[in-house]
Design an enzyme around this catalytic site. Structure first.
Site, mmCIF file in Angstrom:
data_model
loop_
_atom_site.group_PDB
_atom_site.id
_atom_site.type_symbol
_atom_site.label_atom_id
_atom_site.label_comp_id
_atom_site.label_asym_id
_atom_site.label_seq_id
_atom_site.Cartn_x
_atom_site.Cartn_y
_atom_site.Cartn_z
ATOM 1 N N GLU A 162 0.847 -1.187 0.000
ATOM 2 C CA GLU A 162 0.000 0.000 0.000
ATOM 3 C C GLU A 162 0.885 1.240 0.000
ATOM 4 O O GLU A 162 1.764 1.368 0.834
ATOM 5 C CB GLU A 162 -0.882 -0.024 1.268
ATOM 6 C CG GLU A 162 -1.920 1.046 1.295
ATOM 7 C CD GLU A 162 -2.635 1.152 -0.035
ATOM 8 O OE1 GLU A 162 -3.397 0.234 -0.363
ATOM 9 O OE2 GLU A 162 -2.434 2.143 -0.776
ATOM 10 N N LYS A 221 8.425 -1.579 -2.448
ATOM 11 C CA LYS A 221 7.817 -0.796 -1.361
ATOM 12 C C LYS A 221 8.902 -0.229 -0.447
ATOM 13 O O LYS A 221 8.897 0.959 -0.109
ATOM 14 C CB LYS A 221 6.854 -1.702 -0.587
ATOM 15 C CG LYS A 221 6.326 -1.135 0.698
ATOM 16 C CD LYS A 221 5.367 0.020 0.496
ATOM 17 C CE LYS A 221 5.025 0.610 1.849
ATOM 18 N NZ LYS A 221 3.851 1.412 1.878
ATOM 19 N N CYS A 277 6.279 4.264 8.759
ATOM 20 C CA CYS A 277 6.939 3.552 7.664
ATOM 21 C C CYS A 277 8.406 3.864 7.464
ATOM 22 O O CYS A 277 9.227 2.963 7.382
ATOM 23 C CB CYS A 277 6.215 3.842 6.354
ATOM 24 S SG CYS A 277 4.693 2.930 6.218
HETATM 25 C C1 UDX Z 1 4.778 7.215 3.783
HETATM 26 C C2 UDX Z 1 4.802 7.128 2.246
HETATM 27 O O1 UDX Z 1 4.631 8.435 1.694
HETATM 28 C C3 UDX Z 1 3.714 6.195 1.759
HETATM 29 O O2 UDX Z 1 3.781 6.070 0.359
HETATM 30 C C4 UDX Z 1 3.933 4.855 2.410
HETATM 31 O O3 UDX Z 1 2.952 3.952 1.998
HETATM 32 C C5 UDX Z 1 3.922 4.982 3.923
HETATM 33 O O4 UDX Z 1 4.907 5.923 4.332
HETATM 34 P P1 UDX Z 1 3.289 8.499 5.572
HETATM 35 O O5 UDX Z 1 4.287 8.015 6.579
HETATM 36 O O6 UDX Z 1 1.846 8.315 5.849
HETATM 37 O O7 UDX Z 1 3.542 7.799 4.173
HETATM 38 O O8 UDX Z 1 3.501 10.066 5.355
HETATM 39 P P2 UDX Z 1 4.396 10.994 4.427
HETATM 40 O O9 UDX Z 1 3.525 12.017 3.819
HETATM 41 O O10 UDX Z 1 5.265 10.235 3.522
HETATM 42 O O11 UDX Z 1 5.289 11.756 5.496
HETATM 43 C C6 UDX Z 1 6.251 11.111 6.302
HETATM 44 C C7 UDX Z 1 6.977 12.127 7.156
HETATM 45 O O12 UDX Z 1 7.832 12.953 6.383
HETATM 46 C C8 UDX Z 1 6.054 13.063 7.912
HETATM 47 O O13 UDX Z 1 6.529 13.245 9.228
HETATM 48 C C9 UDX Z 1 6.137 14.324 7.104
HETATM 49 O O14 UDX Z 1 5.825 15.454 7.855
HETATM 50 C C10 UDX Z 1 7.591 14.314 6.674
HETATM 51 N N1 UDX Z 1 7.861 15.102 5.467
HETATM 52 C C11 UDX Z 1 7.251 14.802 4.286
HETATM 53 C C12 UDX Z 1 8.785 16.144 5.528
HETATM 54 O O15 UDX Z 1 9.360 16.428 6.586
HETATM 55 N N2 UDX Z 1 9.057 16.853 4.390
HETATM 56 C C13 UDX Z 1 8.469 16.566 3.194
HETATM 57 O O16 UDX Z 1 8.783 17.248 2.194
HETATM 58 C C14 UDX Z 1 7.529 15.514 3.151
#
Ligand code: UDX
Ligand code: ADP
Length: 463
Positions: A162, A221, A277
């Site tokens: 996913e 993944k 993740c």
């Molecule tokens: C992530 C992946 O994006 C997703 O595809 C996978 O299935 C699960 O892991 P998620 O952990 O839900 O998803 O959130 P994501 O939007 O990726 O953000 C992860 C972290 O990175 C957050 O703490 C977010 O705030 C941080 N982040 C994200 C940054 O600090 N800067 C960015 O530019 C983007």
């Protein structure tokens, strides 16, 4: 094979939203989500769908539409397994906290338990789908358990990772960039793949549905998450250099993001990435690389985590240094505790680590987060086992209103980029604070010039 009954084991952040969308888009398929956690299932069945246990924009409406039509939440795991043709495994695979691979390898005990349960119950052939992120070749272990403990029925194992991100789960599920399905190259494996393709084809264009072998799917993944996290650590590394050189990381990110080879997404400097993740998957990748003796590969990816830990520590150090090298008995208000906006998930949130550091410095932390419960925040801190639960609850004051949380504080730290924070009356907040009033923007969401004009001493990330 035409699929009419699906079971999903695990009613969490992945299983819940994914199954809700499958049920909404495939009214002809009966979808049953099961979980051992009775409270969680009770909450999913709450008559008021605003009270479901997972907050995701748009999710409550979808659950309201499909629940009790063709979407069911239940604790009757065995019954659901028995009835379904396809079983998704969406249980958690946290980093191991004990034994071999402690702190790095994925803990597969919940997965194994699922496999054993499926083997015990299944009386007809089943397709078992790995939905949780799993180390490469986990499918092999699942298959071995199923084949050696089962009732002689045939199992096909598919990997269907996913890619949804929390906070945007519903839109990601409705409009995925791609669906990835890995399976055996045998005719039976291909039939299983095709059956699952047909489910997704109810709302996803066929050319966005990729099929591969199982190992490619599992490794893709981990690779996707490692690449995404690496971008954040890369820009965060630059943020520290920007602070030393007078460059502004937001400007740098914009300048490089317009290069079509680099692209503009995932270049936001922050207090560090969190979530269930990124860290887990990279540690997993590092562990796998090490186990094959690929030490350089392991070190390369481990640096992404080292950088992220450094960024969180750097943020708390900056708060202490700026507040004249002491925060003892000072009130510091956190705006946000979730690992990102639009979710009530706090796993690996930077806020937890920053709070822990500051409490070590004897600060008093006040917190406001629009969606995270008090118990969750306290249990997050307790989980670190830095100090007694009683000391944690004495050091953390939790508010359900940001203005109250900020009153009388010496400093505010923005830890989550919730939209509502940008709409606040910052003058009013400033007036209610201890002076000089400091504002540490761990997400660079506020307008530095505007808040400085009010009187705040403002520190963002990377400028
Ligand atoms: C992530 C992946 O994006 C997703 O595809 C996978 O299935 C699960 O892991 P998620 O952990 O839900 O998803 O959130 P994501 O939007 O990726 O953000 C992860 C972290 O990175 C957050 O703490 C977010 O705030 C941080 N982040 C994200 C940054 O600090 N800067 C960015 O530019 C983007
Ligand atoms: P994720 O983000 O991967 O969805 P969660 O922790 O939110 O992770 O959800 C995983 C869910 O799986 C939890 O609700 C947990 O109770 C459930 N679970 C774990 N093992 C089993 C099992 N053997 N049978 C049923 N449910 C399980």
């Amino acid at each position: 094979m035409k699929i009419t009954k699906i079971c999903c084991i695990g009613a969490g952040y992945v299983g819940g939203p994914t199954m809700a969308v499958i049920a909404q888009k495939c009214p002809h398929i009966q979808v049953t989500v099961v979980d051992l956690n009775e409270q969680r299932i009770k909450d999913w069945n709450d008559p008021n769908t605003d009270n479901i246990p997972i907050y995701e924009p748009g999710l409550s409406e979808i659950v309201a539409e499909a629940r009790d039509r063709n979407l069911f939440f239940s604790t009757e795991v065995e019954k659901a397994i028995d009835e379904a043709q396809v079983i998704f495994i969406s249980v958690n695979t946290p980093t191991k906290t004990y034994g071999k691979g402690k702190g790095m390898a994925a803990d597969l005990k919940y997965i194994e338990l699922c496999a054993r349960q499926i083997a015990k119950v299944a009386k007809q052939n089943k397709i078992v789908v790995e939905k949780s992120t799993l180390p490469v070749r986990t499918a092999e272990a699942i298959k071995s358990i199923l084949d050696n403990t089962g009732n002689g029925v045939q199992f096909q194992i598919l990997s269907n990772p996913e890619f949804l991100a929390e906070g945007t789960a519903v839109t990601d599920l409705l409009n995925p960039d791609r669906i990835l399905i890995g399976g055996d190259t045998t005719p039976e494996g291909q039939n299983a793949i095709n059956a699952l393709v047909d489910v997704y084809a109810n709302w996803v264009e066929k050319d966005k549905i990729l099929t591969t072998n199982v190992w490619s799917s599992e490794l893709s993944k981990l690779t996707a998450n490692a690449f995404l996290a690496q971008r954040i650590s890369s820009i965060n590394a630059m943020s520290e250099l920007c602070e030393k050189t007078g460059a502004d990381v937001t400007e740098v990110a914009r300048a490089i993001g317009m290069d079509s080879r680099i692209g503009s997404k995932f270049l936001k400097a922050s207090v560090g990435f969190g979530g269930s993740c990124f860290q887990k998957d990279i540690l997993n990748l590092v562990y796998i690389a090490k186990s094959y003796g690929l030490n350089e590969v392991a070190d390369y990816w481990e640096q992404v985590i080292i950088m992220n830990d450094h960024q969180k520590r750097r943020f708390s150090n900056k708060i202490v240094q700026t507040l004249y090298n002491t925060v003892a008995d000072k009130k510091i208000t956190f705006l946000g505790w979730a690992f990102k906006k639009d979710t009530n998930d706090t796993r690996e949130s930077a806020a937890i680590y920053v709070a822990d550091d500051l409490i070590n410095e004897q600060a008093k932390i006040s917190v406001y987060d629009p969606k995270v419960s008090r118990n969750k925040m306290l249990s997050d801190l307790d989980y670190l086992q830095t100090r007694s639960n009683e000391e944690n609850s004495n050091s953390l004051a939790i508010f359900d209103n940001a203005y109250e949380a900020c009153k009388g504080s010496h400093a505010i730290a923005v830890l989550t980029e919730w939209d509502e924070f940008t709409t606040y009356d910052w003058k009013k907040i400033y007036d209610s604070m201890h002076k000089p009033a400091f504002l540490f923007d761990g997400r660079n969401i506020l307008n530095a010039k505007e808040v400085e004009a009010i009187g705040f001493i403002y520190k963002g990330i990377g400028s």
